[in-house]
Design an enzyme around this catalytic site. Structure first.
Site, PDB file in Angstrom:
ATOM      1  N   GLU A 234       5.797  -3.139   0.882  1.00 56.17           N
ATOM      2  CA  GLU A 234       5.560  -2.934  -0.699  1.00 56.17           C
ATOM      3  C   GLU A 234       4.895  -1.483  -0.818  1.00 56.17           C
ATOM      4  O   GLU A 234       3.683  -1.966  -0.774  1.00 56.17           O
ATOM      5  CB  GLU A 234       5.056  -3.859  -1.293  1.00 56.17           C
ATOM      6  CG  GLU A 234       5.658  -5.233  -1.248  1.00 56.17           C
ATOM      7  CD  GLU A 234       6.697  -5.517  -2.241  1.00 56.17           C
ATOM      8  OE1 GLU A 234       7.171  -4.419  -3.120  1.00 56.17           O
ATOM      9  OE2 GLU A 234       7.369  -6.298  -2.433  1.00 56.17           O
TER      10      GLU A 234
ATOM     11  N   GLY B 299       2.451   2.468   5.251  1.00 55.82           N
ATOM     12  CA  GLY B 299       3.649   1.630   5.664  1.00 55.82           C
ATOM     13  C   GLY B 299       4.323   1.966   6.959  1.00 55.82           C
ATOM     14  O   GLY B 299       4.688   1.108   7.728  1.00 55.82           O
TER      15      GLY B 299
ATOM     16  N   CYS C 200       1.701   1.069  -8.686  1.00 55.25           N
ATOM     17  CA  CYS C 200       2.578   1.063  -8.043  1.00 55.25           C
ATOM     18  C   CYS C 200       4.143   1.805  -8.708  1.00 55.25           C
ATOM     19  O   CYS C 200       4.684   2.415  -8.318  1.00 55.25           O
ATOM     20  CB  CYS C 200       2.903   0.130  -6.795  1.00 55.25           C
ATOM     21  SG  CYS C 200       3.177  -1.442  -7.477  1.00 55.25           S
TER      22      CYS C 200
ATOM     23  N   GLY D 157       1.058  -1.187   0.034  1.00 51.24           N
ATOM     24  CA  GLY D 157      -0.068   0.163  -0.131  1.00 51.24           C
ATOM     25  C   GLY D 157       0.944   1.342   0.031  1.00 51.24           C
ATOM     26  O   GLY D 157       1.957   1.231  -0.491  1.00 51.24           O
ATOM     27  N   SER D 158       0.321   2.207   0.498  1.00 51.32           N
ATOM     28  CA  SER D 158       1.173   3.518   0.419  1.00 51.32           C
ATOM     29  C   SER D 158       2.114   3.536   1.472  1.00 51.32           C
ATOM     30  O   SER D 158       2.400   3.034   2.386  1.00 51.32           O
ATOM     31  CB  SER D 158      -0.061   4.785   0.751  1.00 51.32           C
ATOM     32  OG  SER D 158      -0.520   4.719   1.889  1.00 51.32           O
ATOM     33  N   THR D 159       3.166   4.249   1.233  1.00 51.97           N
ATOM     34  CA  THR D 159       4.321   4.822   2.021  1.00 51.97           C
ATOM     35  C   THR D 159       3.696   5.224   3.494  1.00 51.97           C
ATOM     36  O   THR D 159       4.369   4.725   4.495  1.00 51.97           O
ATOM     37  CB  THR D 159       5.262   5.599   1.592  1.00 51.97           C
ATOM     38  OG1 THR D 159       5.850   4.944   0.318  1.00 51.97           O
ATOM     39  CG2 THR D 159       6.570   5.995   2.376  1.00 51.97           C
TER      40      THR D 159
HETATM   41  P1  NAD Z   1      -3.199   2.269   1.473  1.00 53.32           P
HETATM   42  O1  NAD Z   1      -1.928   2.406   1.990  1.00 53.32           O
HETATM   43  O2  NAD Z   1      -4.238   3.373   1.704  1.00 53.32           O
HETATM   44  O3  NAD Z   1      -4.145   1.097   1.963  1.00 53.32           O
HETATM   45  C1  NAD Z   1      -3.576  -0.071   1.806  1.00 53.32           C
HETATM   46  C2  NAD Z   1      -4.067  -0.973   2.736  1.00 53.32           C
HETATM   47  O4  NAD Z   1      -3.725  -0.648   4.171  1.00 53.32           O
HETATM   48  C3  NAD Z   1      -5.752  -1.109   2.692  1.00 53.32           C
HETATM   49  O5  NAD Z   1      -6.054  -2.503   2.977  1.00 53.32           O
HETATM   50  C4  NAD Z   1      -6.112  -0.012   3.849  1.00 53.32           C
HETATM   51  O6  NAD Z   1      -7.494  -0.591   4.282  1.00 53.32           O
HETATM   52  C5  NAD Z   1      -4.961  -0.409   4.754  1.00 53.32           C
HETATM   53  N1  NAD Z   1      -4.656   0.840   5.887  1.00 53.32           N
HETATM   54  C6  NAD Z   1      -5.217   2.263   5.421  1.00 53.32           C
HETATM   55  N2  NAD Z   1      -5.194   3.141   6.511  1.00 53.32           N
HETATM   56  C7  NAD Z   1      -4.510   2.036   7.571  1.00 53.32           C
HETATM   57  C8  NAD Z   1      -4.147   2.342   8.793  1.00 53.32           C
HETATM   58  N3  NAD Z   1      -4.255   3.485   9.334  1.00 53.32           N
HETATM   59  N4  NAD Z   1      -3.626   1.191   9.807  1.00 53.32           N
HETATM   60  C9  NAD Z   1      -3.457   0.073   8.823  1.00 53.32           C
HETATM   61  N5  NAD Z   1      -3.912  -0.314   7.879  1.00 53.32           N
HETATM   62  C10 NAD Z   1      -4.569   0.729   7.113  1.00 53.32           C
HETATM   63  O7  NAD Z   1      -3.199   2.085  -0.217  1.00 53.32           O
HETATM   64  P2  NAD Z   1      -4.141   1.948  -1.349  1.00 53.32           P
HETATM   65  O8  NAD Z   1      -4.626   3.485  -1.616  1.00 53.32           O
HETATM   66  O9  NAD Z   1      -5.075   0.856  -0.991  1.00 53.32           O
HETATM   67  O10 NAD Z   1      -3.146   1.510  -2.526  1.00 53.32           O
HETATM   68  C11 NAD Z   1      -2.344   2.521  -3.401  1.00 53.32           C
HETATM   69  C12 NAD Z   1      -0.946   2.397  -2.789  1.00 53.32           C
HETATM   70  O11 NAD Z   1      -0.566   1.222  -2.602  1.00 53.32           O
HETATM   71  C13 NAD Z   1      -0.131   3.320  -3.680  1.00 53.32           C
HETATM   72  O12 NAD Z   1       0.944   3.978  -2.821  1.00 53.32           O
HETATM   73  C14 NAD Z   1       0.542   2.113  -4.198  1.00 53.32           C
HETATM   74  O13 NAD Z   1       1.941   2.467  -5.081  1.00 53.32           O
HETATM   75  C15 NAD Z   1       0.728   1.077  -3.449  1.00 53.32           C
HETATM   76  N6  NAD Z   1       1.132  -0.257  -4.224  1.00 53.32           N
HETATM   77  C16 NAD Z   1       2.400  -0.624  -4.079  1.00 53.32           C
HETATM   78  C17 NAD Z   1       2.851  -2.015  -4.534  1.00 53.32           C
HETATM   79  C18 NAD Z   1       4.171  -2.439  -4.413  1.00 53.32           C
HETATM   80  O14 NAD Z   1       4.166  -3.797  -4.668  1.00 53.32           O
HETATM   81  N7  NAD Z   1       4.963  -1.951  -3.927  1.00 53.32           N
HETATM   82  C19 NAD Z   1       1.759  -2.617  -5.340  1.00 53.32           C
HETATM   83  C20 NAD Z   1       0.429  -2.005  -5.307  1.00 53.32           C
HETATM   84  C21 NAD Z   1       0.180  -0.698  -4.693  1.00 53.32           C
END
Ligand code: NAD
Length: 497
Positions: free
Chosen positions: A267, A249, A302, A244-246
């Site tokens: 990731e 993360g 991503c 997900g997002s940095t």
């Molecule tokens: P996000 O970080 O908002 O959410 C990812 C996951 O984290 C979701 O399941 C969400 O419910 C959960 N989440 C959100 N806030 C949280 C919190 N406070 N505590 C715990 N969990 C929480 O990301 P997104 O909008 O779903 O996806 C887009 C991001 O993912 C982009 O930054 C993209 O680059 C990244 N991404 C990375 C890869 C990779 O392999 N590096 C692959 C796909 C997407």
């Protein structure tokens, strides 16, 4: 590719039965609170289903089920060959349910049906099959000690692994976790993104049909701040694997520190440079790859090549070629098999991307294509957008937009192109196009990214690791290296008397 029409796919979509409860210990269950949230179809803005809004209690229940089955040994101590057979069976079931899973994916996130059917579902099956086939071919080690002892180094599964995944490739990002986590003998609690819960619930059900014991693969649907956080701080989760997002993360690092120091692998986001030098072997091929490198999956990738860095002598000609390709991309109803770009995932994502487009113009970049949200019966459609004259310090050159927006930056020579390429907090992927082997090696060594593509963009397969440098995270998905994240090495030192 099936030749079905939009109407046929719409009929098939209407006939789908949706799984909307959490999947815990082999059964579909409501959230303990009874709360639900709406899963929205981004092509229409309408609700598809009300889905269980899992929270701390549901996470706790899932972790307890996962722990219990782990300790029982029915999965964790099953022979790798037998575990592998069940994973291969799951892959077969995914292939058999290809249309159903592709439709769920398309309805939930707006991905064109041609991509869900031709890319996401097949690659999901391939990934799970690959780990199923690989796991009984990995040997443990014996250390080179003196003959008076034998030191065995055995890989052991960690226990309960939590996976928290995003919405852009709901099945595939989950599969990159499911394959190695389960192959290594762990139990799994997976939380899909709140935008995309539907397809993975069906896969969890298929896992039971494949013979994977109840409790080994659990899915808790719900929001990040509640269910995601509950997994992050849980005292009985041994590892979190996050995509997900940095920004989020970083939360998981904090959650780990605040709880049981669970292992964390991340990731995260990217702002990948795609560097096209004047001696690129084929400018037409490079232009097609550059356009699809940013517009594929609505730019919600991503590793999208969101920064196109072009050597000055070919810039004008090359950008024209990229725009020509972009203009051919068919944006529209994701259930139309001819559609190549659907809507972005939801209203807030659309507003976010449109705000970046406005910012690009405000800061002085030249809008060469798109920039508008395309009308689509309340759906969240944005047309392919290209900015030229982008400076490396502009917001659209620095921040991850996660939408169909390309920033073109000019470079005087290869050294400047590399410097611009590395001028980001991210380091997920990069590409370089050149005929010169020396230039290619120099650039691939100098670019700080987990993968560097040469004379192509976004190529790869399950055998090659994927993951980030810098703030794109750490740990690798795909390949045998992924197993490292989900196992610990136990040393057994035997004194031979
Ligand atoms: P996000 O970080 O908002 O959410 C990812 C996951 O984290 C979701 O399941 C969400 O419910 C959960 N989440 C959100 N806030 C949280 C919190 N406070 N505590 C715990 N969990 C929480 O990301 P997104 O909008 O779903 O996806 C887009 C991001 O993912 C982009 O930054 C993209 O680059 C990244 N991404 C990375 C890869 C990779 O392999 N590096 C692959 C796909 C997407």
């Amino acid at each position: 590719m099936s030749l079905d029409t939009t109407e046929t796919w719409a009929d098939k979509a209407n006939a789908l039965s949706l799984r909307t409860q959490a999947f815990i210990d082999g059964k579909f269950v409501d959230a303990a609170s009874g709360k639900t949230f709406a899963s929205i179809n981004p092509a229409t803005g309408k609700s598809l289903a009300d889905v269980a809004a899992g929270d701390t209690e549901d996470v706790d229940r899932a972790v307890r089920a996962a722990r219990k089955v782990f300790e029982s040994g029915v999965w964790s101590r099953m022979s790798p060959a037998q575990r592998g057979r069940r994973l291969v069976k799951l892959a077969e079931l995914i292939d058999q349910h290809r249309e159903e899973l592709a439709l769920l994916e398309t309805l939930d996130v707006g991905k064109p049906i041609r991509d869900s059917l031709g890319v996401d579902v097949p690659l999901t099956a391939t990934c799970i099959r690959w780990y199923g086939e690989a796991i009984d071919k990995i040997y443990d080690e014996i250390a080179p000690t003196a003959r008076s002892a034998v030191s065995l180094m055995r890989r052991e599964p960690l226990g309960v692994v939590a996976a928290v995944v995003p919405w852009n490739f709901p099945l595939l990002m989950a599969a990159w976790k499911i394959g190695p986590v389960l192959a290594a003998g762990n139990s799994l609690v997976l939380k899909p993104a709140e935008q995309s819960p539907l397809s993975i619930l069906r896969v969890a059900e298929l896992a039971i049909e494949a013979g994977i014991p109840e409790g080994v693969f659990n899915v808790v649907t719900g929001f990040g701040e509640t269910a995601g956080r509950a997994l992050g701080v849980h005292m009985d989760v041994d590892a979190v694997t996050f995509t997900g997002s940095t920004e989020v993360g970083k939360y998981f690092m904090t959650y780990s520190g605040q709880s049981n120091l669970k292992r964390v692998s991340l990731e995260c986001g990217g702002k990948s440079p795609n560097i096209v030098l004047a001696d690129a072997p084929d400018l037409d091929a490079a232009a097609t790859a550059a356009a699809w490198g940013i517009f594929y999956n609505q730019g919600e990738v991503c590793n999208a090549g969101s920064r196109l860095i072009v050597e000055e002598p070919i810039r004008e000609e090359f950008v024209e070629k990229v725009i020509k390709v972009a203009k051919t991309i068919k944006v529209g109803d994701p259930l139309d098999p001819k559609t190549e770009m659907g809507p972005v995932v939801d209203e807030s994502q659309m507003k976010r991307v449109m705000a970046y487009i406005a910012k690009g113009s405000e800061e002085g970049a030249a809008l060469k294509l798109g920039g508008d949200s395309v009308a689509g019966e309340n759906g969240y459609f944005i047309s392919p957008t290209v900015f030229e004259d982008v400076r490396r310090d502009m917001t659209i050159a620095q921040e991850e937009i996660f939408g169909p927006v390309l920033s073109v930056i000019s470079a005087k020579n290869v050294d400047e192109a590399i410097a611009i390429g590395n001028d980001t907090i991210y380091g997920l992927a990069a590409a370089v196009w050149s005929r010169d082997i020396n230039t290619v090696f120099k650039a691939s060594e100098a670019l700080k990214a987990g993968v560097v593509w040469v004379n192509c963009f976004d190529h790869g397969d399950i055998s090659s690791p994927f993951g980030g440098f810098k703030q794109s995270g750490f740990g690798r998905d795909k390949s045998l290296h992924a197993i490292d994240k989900y196992t610990d090495i136990k040393t057994t030192w035997i004194h031979l008397g």
